[in-house]
Design a protein around this motif. Structure first.
Motif, PDB file in Angstrom:
ATOM      1  N   LYS A  18      29.368   3.162  39.344  1.00 42.87           N
ATOM      2  CA  LYS A  18      28.874   2.037  40.170  1.00 42.87           C
ATOM      3  C   LYS A  18      30.035   1.331  40.859  1.00 42.87           C
ATOM      4  CE  LYS A  18      24.526   0.967  37.790  1.00 42.87           C
ATOM      5  NZ  LYS A  18      23.931   0.202  36.661  1.00 42.87           N
ATOM      6  N   MET A  19      31.127   1.156  40.119  1.00 39.12           N
ATOM      7  CA  MET A  19      32.316   0.516  40.691  1.00 39.12           C
ATOM      8  C   MET A  19      32.838   1.311  41.890  1.00 39.12           C
ATOM      9  SD  MET A  19      36.168   0.250  39.085  1.00 39.12           S
ATOM     10  CE  MET A  19      36.404   2.018  39.277  1.00 39.12           C
ATOM     11  N   VAL A  20      32.909   2.630  41.706  1.00 34.63           N
ATOM     12  CA  VAL A  20      33.409   3.510  42.769  1.00 34.63           C
ATOM     13  C   VAL A  20      32.599   3.296  44.040  1.00 34.63           C
ATOM     14  CG1 VAL A  20      33.474   5.953  43.460  1.00 34.63           C
ATOM     15  CG2 VAL A  20      34.401   5.260  41.226  1.00 34.63           C
ATOM     16  N   LYS A  21      31.295   3.205  43.847  1.00 35.48           N
ATOM     17  CA  LYS A  21      30.390   3.016  44.988  1.00 35.48           C
ATOM     18  C   LYS A  21      30.602   1.644  45.627  1.00 35.48           C
ATOM     19  CE  LYS A  21      25.507   3.531  46.083  1.00 35.48           C
ATOM     20  NZ  LYS A  21      24.214   3.997  45.583  1.00 35.48           N
ATOM     21  N   ILE A  22      30.668   0.620  44.793  1.00 32.34           N
ATOM     22  CA  ILE A  22      30.846  -0.750  45.307  1.00 32.34           C
ATOM     23  C   ILE A  22      32.172  -0.869  46.068  1.00 32.34           C
ATOM     24  CG2 ILE A  22      31.321  -3.151  44.586  1.00 32.34           C
ATOM     25  CD1 ILE A  22      29.273  -2.626  42.276  1.00 32.34           C
ATOM     26  N   LEU A  23      33.183  -0.164  45.598  1.00 33.56           N
ATOM     27  CA  LEU A  23      34.504  -0.260  46.238  1.00 33.56           C
ATOM     28  C   LEU A  23      34.584   0.538  47.544  1.00 33.56           C
ATOM     29  CD1 LEU A  23      37.004  -0.299  43.219  1.00 33.56           C
ATOM     30  CD2 LEU A  23      36.079  -2.204  44.533  1.00 33.56           C
ATOM     31  N   GLY A  24      33.522   1.236  47.886  1.00 30.33           N
ATOM     32  CA  GLY A  24      33.483   1.845  49.218  1.00 30.33           C
ATOM     33  C   GLY A  24      33.693   3.340  49.274  1.00 30.33           C
ATOM     34  N   ALA A  25      33.617   4.012  48.118  1.00 25.50           N
ATOM     35  CA  ALA A  25      33.778   5.471  48.149  1.00 25.50           C
ATOM     36  C   ALA A  25      32.429   6.166  48.030  1.00 25.50           C
ATOM     37  CB  ALA A  25      34.701   5.914  47.018  1.00 25.50           C
ATOM     38  N   ASP A  26      32.440   7.444  48.361  1.00 25.75           N
ATOM     39  CA  ASP A  26      31.231   8.265  48.310  1.00 25.75           C
ATOM     40  C   ASP A  26      31.270   9.281  47.175  1.00 25.75           C
ATOM     41  OD1 ASP A  26      29.926   7.372  50.926  1.00 25.75           O
ATOM     42  OD2 ASP A  26      31.947   7.941  51.586  1.00 25.75           O
ATOM     43  N   CYS A  27      32.475   9.604  46.733  1.00 20.84           N
ATOM     44  CA  CYS A  27      32.613  10.582  45.661  1.00 20.84           C
ATOM     45  C   CYS A  27      33.896  10.283  44.889  1.00 20.84           C
ATOM     46  CB  CYS A  27      32.608  12.009  46.212  1.00 20.84           C
ATOM     47  SG  CYS A  27      33.890  12.341  47.423  1.00 20.84           S
ATOM     48  N   VAL A  28      33.995  10.868  43.693  1.00 21.96           N
ATOM     49  CA  VAL A  28      35.133  10.536  42.823  1.00 21.96           C
ATOM     50  C   VAL A  28      35.627  11.783  42.094  1.00 21.96           C
ATOM     51  CG1 VAL A  28      33.469   9.729  41.061  1.00 21.96           C
ATOM     52  CG2 VAL A  28      35.885   9.108  40.844  1.00 21.96           C
ATOM     53  N   GLY A  29      36.941  11.886  42.014  1.00 19.51           N
ATOM     54  CA  GLY A  29      37.511  13.050  41.346  1.00 19.51           C
ATOM     55  C   GLY A  29      38.895  12.775  40.793  1.00 19.51           C
ATOM     56  N   MET A  30      39.493  13.836  40.228  1.00 15.03           N
ATOM     57  CA  MET A  30      40.738  13.686  39.461  1.00 15.03           C
ATOM     58  C   MET A  30      41.938  14.381  40.107  1.00 15.03           C
ATOM     59  SD  MET A  30      39.045  14.703  35.794  1.00 15.03           S
ATOM     60  CE  MET A  30      37.369  14.198  35.379  1.00 15.03           C
ATOM     61  N   SER A  31      41.845  14.683  41.391  1.00 12.23           N
ATOM     62  CA  SER A  31      42.953  15.425  42.019  1.00 12.23           C
ATOM     63  C   SER A  31      43.188  14.926  43.440  1.00 12.23           C
ATOM     64  CB  SER A  31      42.619  16.923  42.030  1.00 12.23           C
ATOM     65  OG  SER A  31      41.517  17.171  42.891  1.00 12.23           O
ATOM     66  N   THR A  32      43.788  15.753  44.242  1.00 10.21           N
ATOM     67  CA  THR A  32      43.860  15.637  45.709  1.00 10.21           C
ATOM     68  C   THR A  32      44.708  14.490  46.247  1.00 10.21           C
ATOM     69  OG1 THR A  32      41.744  16.768  45.927  1.00 10.21           O
ATOM     70  CG2 THR A  32      42.440  15.453  47.811  1.00 10.21           C
ATOM     71  N   VAL A  33      44.449  13.266  45.753  1.00  8.64           N
ATOM     72  CA  VAL A  33      45.134  12.106  46.324  1.00  8.64           C
ATOM     73  C   VAL A  33      46.667  12.220  46.210  1.00  8.64           C
ATOM     74  CG1 VAL A  33      45.452   9.605  46.088  1.00  8.64           C
ATOM     75  CG2 VAL A  33      43.141  10.580  46.139  1.00  8.64           C
ATOM     76  N   PRO A  34      47.228  12.572  45.030  1.00  5.37           N
ATOM     77  CA  PRO A  34      48.691  12.696  44.965  1.00  5.37           C
ATOM     78  C   PRO A  34      49.233  13.750  45.935  1.00  5.37           C
ATOM     79  CG  PRO A  34      47.730  12.748  42.756  1.00  5.37           C
ATOM     80  CD  PRO A  34      46.591  12.802  43.720  1.00  5.37           C
ATOM     81  N   GLU A  35      48.573  14.896  46.010  1.00  7.67           N
ATOM     82  CA  GLU A  35      49.041  15.966  46.899  1.00  7.67           C
ATOM     83  C   GLU A  35      49.000  15.529  48.363  1.00  7.67           C
ATOM     84  OE1 GLU A  35      46.321  16.978  44.529  1.00  7.67           O
ATOM     85  OE2 GLU A  35      46.748  19.078  44.047  1.00  7.67           O
ATOM     86  N   VAL A  36      47.935  14.816  48.725  1.00  7.71           N
ATOM     87  CA  VAL A  36      47.799  14.373  50.120  1.00  7.71           C
ATOM     88  C   VAL A  36      48.866  13.316  50.451  1.00  7.71           C
ATOM     89  CG1 VAL A  36      46.273  13.127  51.730  1.00  7.71           C
ATOM     90  CG2 VAL A  36      45.365  14.995  50.317  1.00  7.71           C
ATOM     91  N   ILE A  37      49.120  12.417  49.516  1.00  7.85           N
ATOM     92  CA  ILE A  37      50.150  11.395  49.749  1.00  7.85           C
ATOM     93  C   ILE A  37      51.507  12.057  49.985  1.00  7.85           C
ATOM     94  CG2 ILE A  37      51.516   9.583  48.606  1.00  7.85           C
ATOM     95  CD1 ILE A  37      48.865   8.635  47.298  1.00  7.85           C
ATOM     96  N   VAL A  38      51.834  13.028  49.157  1.00  5.88           N
ATOM     97  CA  VAL A  38      53.142  13.687  49.288  1.00  5.88           C
ATOM     98  C   VAL A  38      53.203  14.517  50.578  1.00  5.88           C
ATOM     99  CG1 VAL A  38      54.600  15.489  48.257  1.00  5.88           C
ATOM    100  CG2 VAL A  38      53.762  13.593  46.862  1.00  5.88           C
ATOM    101  N   ALA A  39      52.097  15.135  50.944  1.00  6.86           N
ATOM    102  CA  ALA A  39      52.054  15.862  52.222  1.00  6.86           C
ATOM    103  C   ALA A  39      52.295  14.902  53.387  1.00  6.86           C
ATOM    104  CB  ALA A  39      50.713  16.579  52.378  1.00  6.86           C
ATOM    105  N   ARG A  40      51.655  13.751  53.343  1.00  4.10           N
ATOM    106  CA  ARG A  40      51.810  12.774  54.433  1.00  4.10           C
ATOM    107  C   ARG A  40      53.226  12.177  54.449  1.00  4.10           C
ATOM    108  NH1 ARG A  40      50.450  13.709  58.171  1.00  4.10           N
ATOM    109  NH2 ARG A  40      50.246  11.628  59.077  1.00  4.10           N
ATOM    110  N   HIS A  41      53.826  12.069  53.273  1.00  4.30           N
ATOM    111  CA  HIS A  41      55.225  11.614  53.193  1.00  4.30           C
ATOM    112  C   HIS A  41      56.117  12.514  54.044  1.00  4.30           C
ATOM    113  CE1 HIS A  41      59.080  11.068  50.619  1.00  4.30           C
ATOM    114  NE2 HIS A  41      58.942   9.990  51.349  1.00  4.30           N
ATOM    115  N   MET A  42      55.773  13.813  54.050  1.00  2.57           N
ATOM    116  CA  MET A  42      56.599  14.803  54.769  1.00  2.57           C
ATOM    117  C   MET A  42      56.004  15.137  56.144  1.00  2.57           C
ATOM    118  SD  MET A  42      57.564  17.296  51.559  1.00  2.57           S
ATOM    119  CE  MET A  42      55.859  17.805  51.357  1.00  2.57           C
ATOM    120  N   ASP A  43      55.062  14.307  56.580  1.00  6.08           N
ATOM    121  CA  ASP A  43      54.414  14.470  57.877  1.00  6.08           C
ATOM    122  C   ASP A  43      53.683  15.813  58.021  1.00  6.08           C
ATOM    123  OD1 ASP A  43      53.661  13.241  60.197  1.00  6.08           O
ATOM    124  OD2 ASP A  43      55.285  14.109  61.394  1.00  6.08           O
TER     125      ASP A  43
END
Ligand code: HPA
Length: 270
Positions: free
Chosen positions: A197-222
């Protein structure tokens, strides 16, 4: 970190001359994607210096080099999760390596729990943005400017052009897709009902345990990034009792062929 990355890149280059432009990280149950690659070379993680070794059921550990159409690709068959006990540096190390092998576009897939009522098990979600709720940041610590800037602009974590192209492909192939916001938590527990419920209230549509760290590091390196998620369970009152890893793998496999088709065509056409 810089020296470790260069050492690993040198080792890989001593094994294969292949210079990939596209990196792909395959999530739970999506390992079949490697069947779409004309494989040139496979390198098991346990042979690569400085690489962590993958432990989760449903994840194989190898870098797969090859072509899709006339595009050169390296796919990670199996990824590293923070909940397995790896540090954020370890979780994202392969992304740094891919960048210095030549990758400038990264495609990431995952399984996630849906909190948007329009979703159902098997729905495919193009990730348009994320909320980072992991307990540690992969860029915490001294910044190495050779990788990227201290303060990374996150206005476009997921490439708008790649999203638009994927939508075009999905409509042509008659594949139903949604776009949504991914909420990244550390796991390894699935969420409680209150947390979904919190995830939904905070504005997300889905929730998981991966992806975000990899995407941040990819964006760090453009590196331009694209994310796609399969809804493998619904985080609501009706469905929460049966959520399990088996259910996640089964649902991810079910949507696998369509996700594969989207990724494959995106690589060919983008
Ligand atoms: N929550 C977190 N991670 C997940 C889920 C979920 O419901 N499903 C698949 N990965």
């Amino acid at each position: 970190m810089w020296e470790k990355v260069q050492e690993t890149v040198s080792y890989i280059k001593s094994k294969t001359q292949f210079t990939p432009e596209y990196g792909v990280i395959l999530g739970s149950g999506l390992g079949g994607f490697t069947n779409d690659i004309e494989i040139a070379f496979t390198l098991p993680y346990d042979e690569i210096p400085n690489f962590p070794v993958s432990t989760v059921q449903g994840h194989k550990g190898a870098l797969v080099f090859g072509t899709i159409g006339d595009k050169k690709v390296v796919a990670m068959q199996g990824r590293f999760h923070f909940y397995e006990g790896y540090s954020m540096e370890e979780v994202t190390f392969p992304v740094r390596v891919m960048k210095f092998l030549g990758v400038n576009k990264l495609l990431v897939s995952n399984a996630s729990g849906g909190v948007n009522a329009a979703y159902k098990v098997g729905s495919i979600v193009i990730i348009k943005d994320h909320i980072n709720f992991a307990p540690e940041h992969p860029l915490r610590g001294k910044n190495d400017e050779r990788f990227g800037p201290r303060f990374v602009n996150m206005s476009e974590p997921y490439s708008r052009k790649m999203i638009a192209k994927t939508k075009e492909i999905a409509s042509r192939l008659n594949i139903e897709i949604h776009d949504g916001v991914y909420f990244g938590l550390q796991g390894p527990t699935f969420e409680t009902l209150a947390e979904y419920k919190m995830v939904k209230i905070l504005g997300a549509d889905c929730v998981g345990m991966s992806t975000v760290p990899e995407v941040i590091v990819a964006r760090h390196m453009d590196v331009e990034t694209f994310g796609i998620s399969v809804i493998t369970d619904m985080g609501n009152e009706e469905s929460i009792d049966t959520i399990s890893h088996d259910e996640v793998l089964e649902a991810a496999k079910m949507a696998g062929p369509q996700v594969r088709a989207l990724i494959k065509n995106l690589i060919i056409e983008y």
